[in-house]
Structures are given as structure tokens and as C-alpha cells.
Write a protein that holds these residues in place. Structure first.
Motif, PDB file in Angstrom:
ATOM      1  N   UNK A 101       0.929  10.456   3.562  1.00 30.35           N
ATOM      2  CA  UNK A 101       1.115  10.814   2.147  1.00 30.35           C
ATOM      3  C   UNK A 101       1.928   9.781   1.362  1.00 30.35           C
ATOM      4  N   UNK A 102       2.649   8.918   2.056  1.00 35.48           N
ATOM      5  CA  UNK A 102       3.436   7.891   1.365  1.00 35.48           C
ATOM      6  C   UNK A 102       2.584   6.709   0.920  1.00 35.48           C
ATOM      7  N   UNK A 103       1.342   6.682   1.388  1.00 40.36           N
ATOM      8  CA  UNK A 103       0.476   5.539   1.090  1.00 40.36           C
ATOM      9  C   UNK A 103      -0.506   5.843  -0.037  1.00 40.36           C
ATOM     10  N   UNK A 104      -1.009   4.786  -0.659  1.00 40.65           N
ATOM     11  CA  UNK A 104      -2.013   4.959  -1.706  1.00 40.65           C
ATOM     12  C   UNK A 104      -3.299   5.483  -1.053  1.00 40.65           C
ATOM     13  N   UNK A 128      -1.977  -2.906  -7.302  1.00 39.69           N
ATOM     14  CA  UNK A 128      -2.664  -1.612  -7.210  1.00 39.69           C
ATOM     15  C   UNK A 128      -4.150  -1.731  -7.567  1.00 39.69           C
ATOM     16  N   UNK A 129      -4.434  -2.408  -8.651  1.00 42.11           N
ATOM     17  CA  UNK A 129      -5.832  -2.584  -9.076  1.00 42.11           C
ATOM     18  C   UNK A 129      -6.610  -3.416  -8.050  1.00 42.11           C
ATOM     19  N   UNK A 164       0.810  -1.225   0.000  1.00 41.73           N
ATOM     20  CA  UNK A 164       0.000   0.000   0.000  1.00 41.73           C
ATOM     21  C   UNK A 164       0.847   1.280   0.000  1.00 41.73           C
ATOM     22  N   UNK A 165       2.165   1.110  -0.142  1.00 39.18           N
ATOM     23  CA  UNK A 165       3.039   2.287  -0.250  1.00 39.18           C
ATOM     24  C   UNK A 165       3.109   2.675  -1.727  1.00 39.18           C
ATOM     25  N   UNK A 198       4.206  -0.271  -4.381  1.00 39.73           N
ATOM     26  CA  UNK A 198       3.163  -1.253  -4.663  1.00 39.73           C
ATOM     27  C   UNK A 198       3.174  -1.818  -6.083  1.00 39.73           C
ATOM     28  N   UNK A 199       3.779  -1.097  -7.010  1.00 40.34           N
ATOM     29  CA  UNK A 199       3.838  -1.606  -8.390  1.00 40.34           C
ATOM     30  C   UNK A 199       5.076  -2.475  -8.628  1.00 40.34           C
TER      31      UNK A 199
END
Lengths: 159, 100
Positions: free
Chosen positions: A132-135, A104-105, A53-54, A58-59
Motif C-alpha cells: 500500500x505504500x507504493x504507487x 510519477x508521470x 515508486x513510493x 516519488x514527487x
């Protein structure tokens, strides 16, 4: 919580502590599966599990090719540069066939399905991170105490 | 035929999907607490049926949202408490076998 044994599960709280692909996906599949069945679900990301979730990480979630006996690959082979990327690519291809989305999706899908998503306060402080570092799907950064409060009546699953 | 005369499995899904009609779908929906099937519900139901008749299993949630144009949030709002299972039931097909 008292469970008589054959009571249907109404709520699950899933803790994700590992940041490898094989550490993250089972938890995502279980959370999504719970919502599909009409079971309330929340996810709590802690330690390296937070990578899911960062925003910047995350990708780039990868399969662990060293120290992963399930791959049946010797450590020395697993160490070869690019091996983890290769194993990840192969696995992602298989997952796509099963309609399992990229991290992410998947996180967006689970959140839209009504699953609450939290990051662990102690880990956030330890790694010097902020909200702010998280999705955007991360609902809040919460303490262990808050996690237990939110998990009232839930089955807790640790992965 | 009314719903009462049709054979169903333990979860209440029709055992013979050929017996399904739009009228039966409305009765099944009412059982699930959905009193009115809107055009959005039908979009999902028809896609579930089509995919099942072609491939032998209901689509995954991801495929369902991508192909129907009904997004995840709306899907859960249309079929509260387990969209895949509920939509499949109303569509007269078995519970989806997939995990996602």
C-alpha cells in the motif's frame, strides 16, 4: 544466456538502487527507450531506488548536491540549505524542454507501455513498508530469486 | 508510384518524405503487420508528419499522446513493437532522433 555479439536485444531488466534524481532518471529513460524500440522491459526498484515508486516520496526526488562530483560544486556549497532544491528545479526545467516527464508521470507512461515494475522484497522488509505504500504501477513485491526468474533471457542493467 | 519504386534507408524508411501518399502508407503498414489503418492510426500518423514537417523531427511519445488524444496503452496497441519507429515509418518520415 549466450549472446553471439550482434544479436538484437530482446529483453532488458533494469535494477534501480539509488534514490537521487540522477540515480533514477537514466533508468527510467532506458526502460522507456527499450519499450519504444519494441524491447521487453522490466524494472526492479531496490534500496533507496524504491523512492521512485513510493507514493509519498516519488514527487520529491532531488539531485544530490553533496558527494556528487559531476556537479562541480564544492561540498560546502552543496550543503547550503535549499541548494539541492535549486539544482533540482534547474534540472527539471531542462528536462521539461526535452519532454522528459516528472517521475510519477514517467512511471505511469512506462507501465502503460508494457514495462513491468517490481519492488525488492528485502528492501521492503528492511524499511518496514507494504504494498500500500507504493504507487499503483508497482506490479508486485518480489524476491531476488523471482527477479532472476523473471529476467530469463534478459540483459540485466544495474543503476 | 508504388512502394517498390521508392528509395528507402537501411531501416526501410522513405528517403524522400515528399513521395509519401496515403496509399504508400497502407503498403508500409502492411509491411509492419498492420493490415488495416483505422482512424486512430491516422490520427497518430498525421500528427507525426505534421510535427516532422514543421520541426524536422518526429514528436516524443509524450507529446504524441498528449496532442493526438491516443494514450500510451492504445499507442502501443495500435503500433505493436515500437510505436515511435513504426508510426514514423508508416508516416514516411525518418526514425525519431529523440530519446523519449
Amino acid at each position: 544466456m549466450e549472446n553471439t555479439g550482434n544479436e538484437p536485444i530482446k529483453k532488458v531488466s533494469i535494477i534501480v538502487s539509488k534514490g537521487s534524481l540522477e540515480g533514477i532518471y537514466p533508468a527510467l529513460i532506458m526502460a522507456n527507450g527499450a519499450r519504444m524500440e519494441g524491447i521487453d522491459a522490466s524494472m526492479f526498484f531496490t534500496f533507496f531506488g524504491m523512492d521512485a515508486v513510493i507514493e509519498k516520496r516519488m514527487d520529491y526526488i532531488k539531485v544530490a548536491t553533496v558527494g556528487n562530483p559531476g556537479l562541480h560544486m564544492s561540498t560546502i556549497v552543496g550543503m547550503i540549505p535549499g541548494m539541492s532544491a535549486f539544482a533540482t528545479k534547474m534540472m527539471k526545467k531542462e528536462m521539461e524542454k526535452l519532454d522528459i516527464p516528472p517521475v510519477r508521470e514517467f512511471i505511469t507512461m512506462i507501465h502503460d507501455a508494457g514495462c513491468e515494475i517490481y519492488a525488492c522484497k528485502a528492501s521492503v522488509e528492511m524499511f518496514h513498508l507494504a504494498k500500500k505504500d507504493f504507487c499503483k504501477e508497482v506490479d508486485d513485491i518480489i524476491s531476488v530469486g523471482q527477479f532472476y526468474e523473471k529476467s530469463a533471457g534478459a540483459q540485466i542493467i544495474f543503476t | 508510384m508504388s512502394l517498390k519504386e521508392l528509395q528507402r534507408d537501411a531501416d526501410g524508411h522513405l528517403t524522400n518524405n515528399k513521395e509519401w501518399t496515403e496509399e504508400i502508407a497502407k503498403e508500409l503498414a502492411a509491411e509492419e503487420g498492420i493490415d488495416l489503418l483505422t482512424e486512430r492510426h491516422w490520427k497518430v500518423i498525421n500528427l507525426m508528419r505534421k510535427e516532422f514537417l514543421e520541426k524536422g523531427d518526429a514528436p516524443s511519445i509524450r507529446k504524441l499522446t498528449k496532442e493526438s488524444g491516443v494514450d500510451t496503452k492504445e499507442l502501443y496497441a495500435l503500433f505493436p513493437k515500437g510505436p515511435a519507429k513504426k508510426a514514423a515509418k508508416i508516416a514516411g518520415i525518418p526514425k525519431p532522433k529523440g530519446c523519449v
